[in-house]
Design an enzyme around this catalytic site. Sequence first.
Site, PDB file in Angstrom:
ATOM      1  N   HIS A 148       0.829  -1.212   0.000  1.00 54.09           N
ATOM      2  CA  HIS A 148       0.000   0.000   0.000  1.00 54.09           C
ATOM      3  C   HIS A 148       0.864   1.263   0.000  1.00 54.09           C
ATOM      4  CE1 HIS A 148      -3.418   2.623   1.044  1.00 54.09           C
ATOM      5  NE2 HIS A 148      -2.550   3.241   1.825  1.00 54.09           N
ATOM      6  N   HIS A 151       3.087   1.632  -3.196  1.00 56.64           N
ATOM      7  CA  HIS A 151       2.260   1.972  -4.357  1.00 56.64           C
ATOM      8  C   HIS A 151       1.876   3.446  -4.349  1.00 56.64           C
ATOM      9  CE1 HIS A 151      -1.907   2.136  -6.255  1.00 56.64           C
ATOM     10  NE2 HIS A 151      -1.092   1.926  -7.267  1.00 56.64           N
ATOM     11  N   LYS A 205     -14.872  -8.849  -4.449  1.00 54.34           N
ATOM     12  CA  LYS A 205     -13.649  -8.238  -3.923  1.00 54.34           C
ATOM     13  C   LYS A 205     -12.381  -8.918  -4.444  1.00 54.34           C
ATOM     14  CE  LYS A 205     -11.121  -7.385   0.364  1.00 54.34           C
ATOM     15  NZ  LYS A 205     -11.124  -7.538   1.843  1.00 54.34           N
ATOM     16  N   GLN A 212      -6.263  -6.124 -11.213  1.00 59.25           N
ATOM     17  CA  GLN A 212      -5.047  -5.329 -11.093  1.00 59.25           C
ATOM     18  C   GLN A 212      -3.859  -6.063 -11.706  1.00 59.25           C
ATOM     19  OE1 GLN A 212      -5.576  -4.777  -6.837  1.00 59.25           O
ATOM     20  NE2 GLN A 212      -5.642  -2.562  -7.098  1.00 59.25           N
TER      21      GLN A 212
END
Length: 285
Positions: A148, A151, A205, A212
Amino acid sequence: MKAMSMQFLKTISAFYEDALEKGDPRVESWFLMKNPIPVFVIFILYLLMVKYGPKFMQNREPWNLRLIIVPYNALMVALSTYMFYEVLVSAVLARYSLKCQPVDYSSNPLAVRMASVCWWYCFSKILELLDTLFFILRKKNNQLTFLHVFHHSTMLINWWFYTKYVAGGQSFITVLLNTFVHMIMYSYYGLAAIGPQMQKYLWWKKYMTKLQLLQFFTGMTHTIINMASDCDFPRAFNNVTFAYGIIFISLFMNFYYQQYVAKSKHIENGKDQNGIVRNGIDKQK
Protein backbone atom coordinates in the site's frame (compact mmCIF):
# COMPACT_ATOMS: atom_id res chain seq x y z
CA MET A 1 38.15 20.36 -0.17
CA LYS A 2 35.89 23.40 -0.03
CA ALA A 3 36.60 24.15 -3.70
CA MET A 4 35.72 20.56 -4.64
CA SER A 5 32.48 20.78 -2.68
CA MET A 6 31.54 24.02 -4.39
CA GLN A 7 32.30 22.52 -7.79
CA PHE A 8 30.20 19.47 -6.98
CA LEU A 9 27.26 21.65 -5.93
CA LYS A 10 27.60 23.70 -9.11
CA THR A 11 27.60 20.51 -11.19
CA ILE A 12 24.48 19.23 -9.43
CA SER A 13 22.77 22.60 -9.81
CA ALA A 14 23.64 22.75 -13.53
CA PHE A 15 22.32 19.20 -14.03
CA TYR A 16 19.10 20.08 -12.17
CA GLU A 17 18.51 23.23 -14.22
CA ASP A 18 19.29 21.41 -17.46
CA ALA A 19 16.87 18.60 -16.55
CA LEU A 20 14.08 21.10 -15.87
CA GLU A 21 14.71 22.87 -19.19
CA LYS A 22 14.22 19.55 -21.00
CA GLY A 23 10.70 19.22 -19.61
CA ASP A 24 7.59 19.61 -21.72
CA PRO A 25 7.13 23.40 -22.14
CA ARG A 26 3.36 22.97 -22.37
CA VAL A 27 3.07 21.79 -18.76
CA GLU A 28 5.69 24.02 -17.12
CA SER A 29 3.15 26.62 -15.95
CA TRP A 30 0.65 24.03 -14.76
CA PHE A 31 0.09 23.51 -11.04
CA LEU A 32 2.98 21.56 -9.41
CA MET A 33 4.82 21.14 -12.72
CA LYS A 34 7.45 23.88 -12.57
CA ASN A 35 9.84 21.80 -10.45
CA PRO A 36 9.64 18.61 -8.35
CA ILE A 37 10.11 20.28 -4.95
CA PRO A 38 6.38 20.51 -3.96
CA VAL A 39 5.78 16.88 -4.91
CA PHE A 40 8.85 15.70 -3.01
CA VAL A 41 7.66 17.66 0.04
CA ILE A 42 4.29 15.89 -0.22
CA PHE A 43 6.16 12.59 -0.57
CA ILE A 44 8.17 13.21 2.62
CA LEU A 45 5.10 14.37 4.55
CA TYR A 46 3.28 11.23 3.43
CA LEU A 47 6.04 8.97 4.75
CA LEU A 48 6.09 10.90 8.04
CA MET A 49 2.32 10.44 8.28
CA VAL A 50 2.71 6.69 7.77
CA LYS A 51 5.44 6.52 10.44
CA TYR A 52 3.93 8.75 13.11
CA GLY A 53 0.21 8.66 12.33
CA PRO A 54 -0.45 5.27 14.00
CA LYS A 55 1.50 6.43 17.06
CA PHE A 56 -0.66 9.56 17.25
CA MET A 57 -3.83 7.42 17.14
CA GLN A 58 -2.50 4.72 19.47
CA ASN A 59 -4.35 5.90 22.60
CA ARG A 60 -7.25 7.53 20.76
CA GLU A 61 -10.58 6.17 19.60
CA PRO A 62 -10.89 5.45 15.86
CA TRP A 63 -12.68 8.15 13.91
CA ASN A 64 -16.02 7.47 12.26
CA LEU A 65 -15.41 8.84 8.77
CA ARG A 66 -18.35 7.33 6.91
CA LEU A 67 -19.80 10.75 6.02
CA ILE A 68 -16.45 11.65 4.45
CA ILE A 69 -15.37 8.34 2.94
CA VAL A 70 -18.54 7.66 0.95
CA PRO A 71 -18.49 11.04 -0.89
CA TYR A 72 -14.69 10.77 -1.29
CA ASN A 73 -14.98 7.42 -3.05
CA ALA A 74 -17.83 8.74 -5.20
CA LEU A 75 -15.56 11.65 -6.19
CA MET A 76 -12.73 9.25 -7.06
CA VAL A 77 -15.08 7.14 -9.20
CA ALA A 78 -16.22 10.27 -11.04
CA LEU A 79 -12.64 11.50 -11.53
CA SER A 80 -11.45 8.08 -12.72
CA THR A 81 -14.37 7.89 -15.16
CA TYR A 82 -13.55 11.35 -16.50
CA MET A 83 -9.87 10.49 -16.99
CA PHE A 84 -10.69 7.15 -18.62
CA TYR A 85 -13.04 8.86 -21.05
CA GLU A 86 -10.61 11.66 -21.84
CA VAL A 87 -7.60 9.44 -22.51
CA LEU A 88 -9.65 6.96 -24.55
CA VAL A 89 -11.27 9.61 -26.73
CA SER A 90 -8.01 11.54 -27.16
CA ALA A 91 -6.11 8.38 -28.16
CA VAL A 92 -8.80 7.24 -30.60
CA LEU A 93 -9.23 10.66 -32.24
CA ALA A 94 -5.45 11.09 -32.52
CA ARG A 95 -5.17 7.54 -33.93
CA TYR A 96 -2.69 6.38 -31.34
CA SER A 97 -0.65 3.30 -32.19
CA LEU A 98 -0.44 0.45 -29.69
CA LYS A 99 2.95 -0.54 -31.07
CA CYS A 100 4.72 2.80 -31.17
CA GLN A 101 3.33 6.14 -30.09
CA PRO A 102 5.81 9.01 -29.59
CA VAL A 103 4.81 12.02 -27.52
CA ASP A 104 3.26 14.86 -29.49
CA TYR A 105 4.76 18.00 -27.92
CA SER A 106 2.87 20.34 -30.23
CA SER A 107 0.01 22.67 -29.32
CA ASN A 108 -2.40 20.51 -31.30
CA PRO A 109 -5.70 20.42 -29.34
CA LEU A 110 -5.68 16.62 -29.10
CA ALA A 111 -2.06 16.58 -27.94
CA VAL A 112 -2.80 19.19 -25.26
CA ARG A 113 -5.93 17.28 -24.27
CA MET A 114 -3.84 14.15 -23.70
CA ALA A 115 -1.23 16.12 -21.73
CA SER A 116 -4.03 17.59 -19.62
CA VAL A 117 -5.45 14.21 -18.67
CA CYS A 118 -1.92 13.07 -17.75
CA TRP A 119 -1.76 16.05 -15.37
CA TRP A 120 -5.10 15.14 -13.84
CA TYR A 121 -3.85 11.58 -13.42
CA CYS A 122 -0.75 12.87 -11.63
CA PHE A 123 -2.90 15.10 -9.41
CA SER A 124 -5.20 12.17 -8.61
CA LYS A 125 -2.21 10.41 -7.05
CA ILE A 126 -2.10 13.19 -4.47
CA LEU A 127 -5.79 12.78 -3.71
CA GLU A 128 -5.29 9.03 -3.33
CA LEU A 129 -2.95 9.63 -0.40
CA LEU A 130 -6.13 10.28 1.58
CA ASP A 131 -6.71 6.51 1.44
CA THR A 132 -3.80 6.11 3.85
CA LEU A 133 -4.93 8.96 6.10
CA PHE A 134 -8.37 7.35 6.42
CA PHE A 135 -6.78 4.01 7.39
CA ILE A 136 -4.74 5.73 10.09
CA LEU A 137 -7.62 7.76 11.53
CA ARG A 138 -9.85 4.68 11.57
CA LYS A 139 -6.99 2.65 13.16
CA LYS A 140 -6.97 0.17 10.29
CA ASN A 141 -3.21 -0.23 10.64
CA ASN A 142 -3.29 -3.72 9.15
CA GLN A 143 -4.02 -1.98 5.84
CA LEU A 144 -0.73 -0.04 5.98
CA THR A 145 1.19 -2.76 4.20
CA PHE A 146 4.41 -2.30 2.28
CA LEU A 147 2.42 -2.78 -0.93
CA HIS A 148 0.00 0.00 0.00
CA VAL A 149 2.64 2.54 1.05
CA PHE A 150 5.03 1.72 -1.79
CA HIS A 151 2.26 1.97 -4.36
CA HIS A 152 0.87 5.31 -3.17
CA SER A 153 4.19 7.02 -2.58
CA THR A 154 6.03 5.94 -5.72
CA MET A 155 3.12 6.50 -8.09
CA LEU A 156 3.09 10.14 -7.05
CA ILE A 157 6.78 10.64 -7.84
CA ASN A 158 6.67 8.45 -10.91
CA TRP A 159 3.80 10.32 -12.54
CA TRP A 160 5.21 13.74 -11.81
CA PHE A 161 8.15 12.80 -14.06
CA TYR A 162 5.88 11.24 -16.68
CA THR A 163 3.73 14.36 -16.83
CA LYS A 164 6.75 16.65 -16.85
CA TYR A 165 8.54 14.85 -19.69
CA VAL A 166 6.25 12.42 -21.53
CA ALA A 167 2.68 13.67 -21.14
CA GLY A 168 1.12 11.37 -23.71
CA GLY A 169 2.61 8.95 -26.18
CA GLN A 170 3.17 5.40 -24.96
CA SER A 171 2.30 6.35 -21.38
CA PHE A 172 -1.38 6.72 -22.30
CA ILE A 173 -1.95 2.98 -21.82
CA THR A 174 -1.07 3.19 -18.12
CA VAL A 175 -3.63 5.93 -17.54
CA LEU A 176 -6.25 4.07 -19.55
CA LEU A 177 -5.82 0.77 -17.69
CA ASN A 178 -5.41 2.22 -14.21
CA THR A 179 -8.37 4.59 -14.37
CA PHE A 180 -10.59 1.72 -15.52
CA VAL A 181 -9.44 -0.37 -12.55
CA HIS A 182 -9.96 2.56 -10.19
CA MET A 183 -13.51 3.07 -11.40
CA ILE A 184 -14.26 -0.41 -10.10
CA MET A 185 -12.00 -0.26 -7.03
CA TYR A 186 -13.38 3.00 -5.63
CA SER A 187 -16.90 1.81 -6.34
CA TYR A 188 -16.17 -1.16 -4.09
CA TYR A 189 -14.67 1.04 -1.35
CA GLY A 190 -17.62 3.41 -1.50
CA LEU A 191 -20.18 0.62 -1.21
CA ALA A 192 -18.23 -1.08 1.59
CA ALA A 193 -18.10 2.19 3.54
CA ILE A 194 -21.91 2.45 3.55
CA GLY A 195 -22.13 -0.35 6.10
CA PRO A 196 -22.41 -4.12 6.76
CA GLN A 197 -25.69 -4.30 4.87
CA MET A 198 -23.71 -3.92 1.63
CA GLN A 199 -21.45 -6.93 2.24
CA LYS A 200 -23.68 -9.36 0.36
CA TYR A 201 -23.22 -7.23 -2.77
CA LEU A 202 -19.41 -7.18 -2.52
CA TRP A 203 -18.66 -10.80 -3.41
CA TRP A 204 -16.40 -9.57 -6.22
CA LYS A 205 -13.65 -8.24 -3.92
CA LYS A 206 -11.11 -10.97 -4.77
CA TYR A 207 -11.55 -10.33 -8.48
CA MET A 208 -10.22 -6.79 -8.09
CA THR A 209 -6.75 -8.14 -7.35
CA LYS A 210 -6.97 -10.33 -10.45
CA LEU A 211 -8.04 -7.29 -12.44
CA GLN A 212 -5.05 -5.33 -11.09
CA LEU A 213 -2.71 -8.15 -12.08
CA LEU A 214 -4.26 -8.22 -15.55
CA GLN A 215 -3.65 -4.47 -15.73
CA PHE A 216 0.06 -4.90 -14.96
CA PHE A 217 0.52 -7.81 -17.36
CA THR A 218 -1.19 -5.84 -20.14
CA GLY A 219 0.93 -2.78 -19.43
CA MET A 220 4.10 -4.88 -19.40
CA THR A 221 3.20 -6.48 -22.73
CA HIS A 222 2.57 -3.05 -24.23
CA THR A 223 5.94 -1.81 -22.95
CA ILE A 224 7.83 -4.86 -24.23
CA ILE A 225 6.32 -4.43 -27.70
CA ASN A 226 7.42 -0.81 -27.72
CA MET A 227 10.92 -1.64 -26.47
CA ALA A 228 11.30 -4.20 -29.26
CA SER A 229 10.37 -1.66 -31.92
CA ASP A 230 12.33 1.29 -33.23
CA CYS A 231 10.16 3.89 -31.56
CA ASP A 232 10.88 7.52 -30.79
CA PHE A 233 9.82 7.26 -27.16
CA PRO A 234 12.38 7.72 -24.35
CA ARG A 235 13.80 4.29 -23.56
CA ALA A 236 14.50 5.34 -19.97
CA PHE A 237 10.77 5.67 -19.32
CA ASN A 238 10.10 2.30 -20.91
CA ASN A 239 12.77 0.76 -18.68
CA VAL A 240 11.20 2.32 -15.59
CA THR A 241 7.73 1.13 -16.61
CA PHE A 242 9.05 -2.39 -17.21
CA ALA A 243 10.86 -2.55 -13.85
CA TYR A 244 7.85 -1.03 -12.10
CA GLY A 245 5.60 -3.65 -13.68
CA ILE A 246 7.78 -6.50 -12.42
CA ILE A 247 7.76 -5.08 -8.89
CA PHE A 248 4.00 -4.64 -8.81
CA ILE A 249 3.25 -8.02 -10.33
CA SER A 250 5.43 -9.64 -7.66
CA LEU A 251 3.82 -7.65 -4.84
CA PHE A 252 0.25 -8.17 -6.00
CA MET A 253 0.77 -11.88 -6.65
CA ASN A 254 2.17 -12.24 -3.14
CA PHE A 255 -0.81 -10.29 -1.77
CA TYR A 256 -3.27 -12.49 -3.65
CA TYR A 257 -1.57 -15.66 -2.43
CA GLN A 258 -1.47 -14.52 1.20
CA GLN A 259 -5.00 -13.09 1.17
CA TYR A 260 -6.87 -15.81 -0.68
CA VAL A 261 -4.78 -18.97 -1.21
CA ALA A 262 -2.77 -19.30 2.01
CA LYS A 263 -5.64 -18.01 4.19
CA SER A 264 -8.05 -20.46 2.54
CA LYS A 265 -5.66 -23.36 3.18
CA HIS A 266 -5.24 -22.27 6.80
CA ILE A 267 -9.00 -22.13 7.35
CA GLU A 268 -9.56 -25.48 5.64
CA ASN A 269 -6.94 -27.07 7.89
CA GLY A 270 -8.86 -25.75 10.90
CA LYS A 271 -11.95 -27.82 10.09
CA ASP A 272 -12.73 -31.18 11.62
CA GLN A 273 -14.03 -34.16 9.71
CA ASN A 274 -17.59 -32.83 9.82
CA GLY A 275 -16.54 -29.57 8.20
CA ILE A 276 -17.00 -27.55 11.41
CA VAL A 277 -14.56 -24.67 11.78
CA ARG A 278 -12.43 -24.89 14.94
CA ASN A 279 -11.50 -21.96 17.19
CA GLY A 280 -14.40 -19.88 15.95
CA ILE A 281 -12.79 -19.24 12.54
CA ASP A 282 -15.13 -19.12 9.60
CA LYS A 283 -14.17 -19.24 5.96
CA GLN A 284 -14.28 -15.85 4.26
CA LYS A 285 -15.77 -15.77 0.82
